[in-house]
Scaffold this active site. Structure first.
Site, PDB file in Angstrom:
ATOM      1  NE  ARG A   1      28.110  23.442  57.628  1.00  0.00           N
ATOM      2  CZ  ARG A   1      27.232  22.777  56.876  1.00  0.00           C
ATOM      3  NH1 ARG A   1      27.558  21.679  56.220  1.00  0.00           N
ATOM      4  NH2 ARG A   1      25.998  23.206  56.766  1.00  0.00           N
ATOM      5  N   GLY A   2      26.237  21.709  60.398  1.00  0.00           N
ATOM      6  CA  GLY A   2      24.867  21.442  59.962  1.00  0.00           C
ATOM      7  C   GLY A   2      24.141  20.816  61.148  1.00  0.00           C
ATOM      8  CB  ALA A   3      20.867  21.611  62.695  1.00  0.00           C
TER       9      ALA A   3
ATOM     10  CG  ASP B   1      21.033  25.826  62.357  1.00  0.00           C
ATOM     11  OD1 ASP B   1      20.921  26.414  61.264  1.00  0.00           O
ATOM     12  OD2 ASP B   1      21.977  25.061  62.626  1.00  0.00           O
TER      13      ASP B   1
ATOM     14  NE  ARG C   1      28.277  25.888  65.380  1.00  0.00           N
ATOM     15  CZ  ARG C   1      28.017  26.021  64.081  1.00  0.00           C
ATOM     16  NH1 ARG C   1      28.045  24.959  63.286  1.00  0.00           N
ATOM     17  NH2 ARG C   1      27.736  27.207  63.576  1.00  0.00           N
TER      18      ARG C   1
ATOM     19  CG  ASN D   1      18.958  28.030  57.936  1.00  0.00           C
ATOM     20  OD1 ASN D   1      19.480  27.007  58.369  1.00  0.00           O
ATOM     21  ND2 ASN D   1      19.073  28.388  56.672  1.00  0.00           N
ATOM     22  CE  LYS D   2      25.626  29.334  58.801  1.00  0.00           C
ATOM     23  NZ  LYS D   2      26.430  29.568  60.035  1.00  0.00           N
TER      24      LYS D   2
ATOM     25  CD  GLN E   1      28.882  27.774  56.465  1.00  0.00           C
ATOM     26  OE1 GLN E   1      28.972  28.848  55.859  1.00  0.00           O
ATOM     27  NE2 GLN E   1      28.855  27.730  57.773  1.00  0.00           N
TER      28      GLN E   1
HETATM   29  O1  MRU Z   1      27.122  27.017  60.848  1.00  0.00           O
HETATM   30  P1  MRU Z   1      26.604  25.834  60.109  1.00  0.00           P
HETATM   31  O2  MRU Z   1      27.330  25.552  58.852  1.00  0.00           O
HETATM   32  O3  MRU Z   1      26.494  24.611  60.999  1.00  0.00           O
HETATM   33  O4  MRU Z   1      25.121  26.249  59.711  1.00  0.00           O
HETATM   34  C1  MRU Z   1      24.306  25.321  59.044  1.00  0.00           C
HETATM   35  C2  MRU Z   1      22.968  25.834  58.692  1.00  0.00           C
HETATM   36  O5  MRU Z   1      22.589  26.930  59.015  1.00  0.00           O
HETATM   37  C3  MRU Z   1      22.055  24.874  57.988  1.00  0.00           C
HETATM   38  O6  MRU Z   1      21.225  25.537  57.082  1.00  0.00           O
HETATM   39  C4  MRU Z   1      21.192  24.170  59.038  1.00  0.00           C
HETATM   40  O7  MRU Z   1      21.997  23.635  60.062  1.00  0.00           O
HETATM   41  C5  MRU Z   1      20.367  23.100  58.448  1.00  0.00           C
HETATM   42  S1  MRU Z   1      21.329  21.709  57.953  1.00  0.00           S
HETATM   43  C6  MRU Z   1      20.291  20.496  57.420  1.00  0.00           C
END
Ligand code: MRU
Length: 358
Positions: free
Chosen positions: A58-60, A247, A101, A257-258, A206
């Protein structure tokens, strides 16, 4: 100033890479952290889609890299198909990965880069080789971009700063040392005495599971809060700046973002605390005019209604569970990318398509 020592003194976790024999994508299964460190090899498109959809990876930036490596690895098994069937399979698999996603632009960006090079190839074997080379370029670029983000953001973080972050935008979310956490690793390495506060990041935690894991592993002091506590902490004068990942960043500087990032930004503005966003070029989407147009992933009710205490809401209650929110550009002090520090009015037109520029 040199930051080269970070990689030698502190080895960040490798969230996504080739497996040792090079035929699969090796990830850390982030669903198991912080209690268990388990690596998994993804060999098929089914494996890749399941891992991305369930947040094992996970994470963009990390899902972009995993999608690219996974597509390249999976297509290597299909060279016996006719060129026509190979091309159809590639398009269909790319589409499946892209749809897992919707919010982080990095995933579609990485998959589309692979499609472009494969479409130019002369035959199946050439396409497989081109896919692999391009996927590897995406992986290496991501590592480089993380480091450059860290270096550009470093001057914005005062010595001894008490920094609030949200979710996980660290090594676990990228192929390198992270985006929002990159300057914090560099600060720590340079002995600048920072302290990090992180919201737990309901519902999938997270912040407390992942950010706290990787920072404590690196010896960086970290305090975990429930998400509702951050504004009170700011009011108490205990936060000097906020830094988060992204994201997708629209042309006008709106940031997806999250979920919970927007609340942090509103509270930071109220308390006159800088709110920074750190992201690689692959997260910018200059073709999307504003954050209004960003598709926000909606996730299942169980993520909200089940927790460590068992059932946490009655079954008759409706559940609202968007995975992300959009923070308006006006609440963001600056955006730090691998290309530098950007401030409003933004012009991201040069950040459109790294692949086209190569
Ligand atoms: O749902 P996730 O855990 O993939 O969400 C991640 C985030 O929102 C991060 O802040 C974002 O992807 C940046 S990661 C460098």
């Amino acid at each position: 100033m040199t930051t080269d020592r970070v990689a030698t003194v502190f080895a960040p976790p490798v969230a996504v890479a080739w497996s040792p024999e090079g035929r699969a994508v090796r990830i850390i299964d982030q669903r198991r952290l912080p209690e268990e460190y388990v690596e998994r090899d993804l060999r098929t498109v089914d494996d890749v889609c399941e891992a991305i959809a369930t947040l094992a990876v996970r994470g963009a930036p990390a899902i972009g890299v995993a999608g690219a490596l996974g597509l390249a690895a999976a297509m290597a098994a299909h060279t016996v198909l006719s060129p026509r069937d190979f091309a159809a399979r590639l398009e269909a698999d790319a589409d499946r990965i892209r749809r897992t996603r919707p919010t982080a632009v990095n995933l579609a960006w990485a998959v589309d880069r692979l499609l472009r090079v494969a479409r130019r190839a002369g035959g199946n074997a050439e396409a497989v080789a081109a896919l692999r080379t391009e996927a590897e370029a995406i992986l290496n670029e991501d590592r480089d971009m993380c480091r450059r983000i860290g270096e550009h953001a470093l001057p914005l973080i005062p010595d001894g700063a008490r920094v609030l972050t949200h979710c996980n935008a660290g090594a676990l979310a990228t192929a390198g040392i992270g985006t929002a956490l990159a300057p914090l690793y560099l600060c720590a390495e340079l002995g600048r005495g920072i302290e990090v506060f992180v919201g737990e990041t309901r519902p999938l935690l997270q912040g407390s599971r992942l950010t706290a894991w990787e920072l404590t592993r690196a010896g960086i002091p970290v305090t975990v809060l429930t998400d509702g506590m951050s504004a009170a902490l700011m009011r108490a004068g205990r936060i000097d700046c906020c830094i988060v990942g992204a994201d997708r960043i629209a042309a006008n500087g709106d940031v997806a973002n999250k979920i919970g990032t927007y609340s942090v930004a509103v509270a930071a503005r109220h308390h006159d605390i800088p709110m920074y966003v750190a992201a690689p070029t692959s997260t910018f989407d200059p073709r999307m005019p504003t954050g209004e147009d960003i598709i926000i992933e909606q996730r299942g009710r169980d993520e909200v209604t089940r927790g460590p205490l068992g059932v946490t809401a009655p079954s008759a209650a409706h559940v609202y569970n968007p995975a992300f929110d959009v923070t308006p550009a006006a609440l963001v002090t600056a955006i730090i990318s691998d290309r530098g520090v950007h401030r409003a009015p933004y012009d991201f037109s040069a950040m459109g398509d790294m692949a086209a520029a190569r």
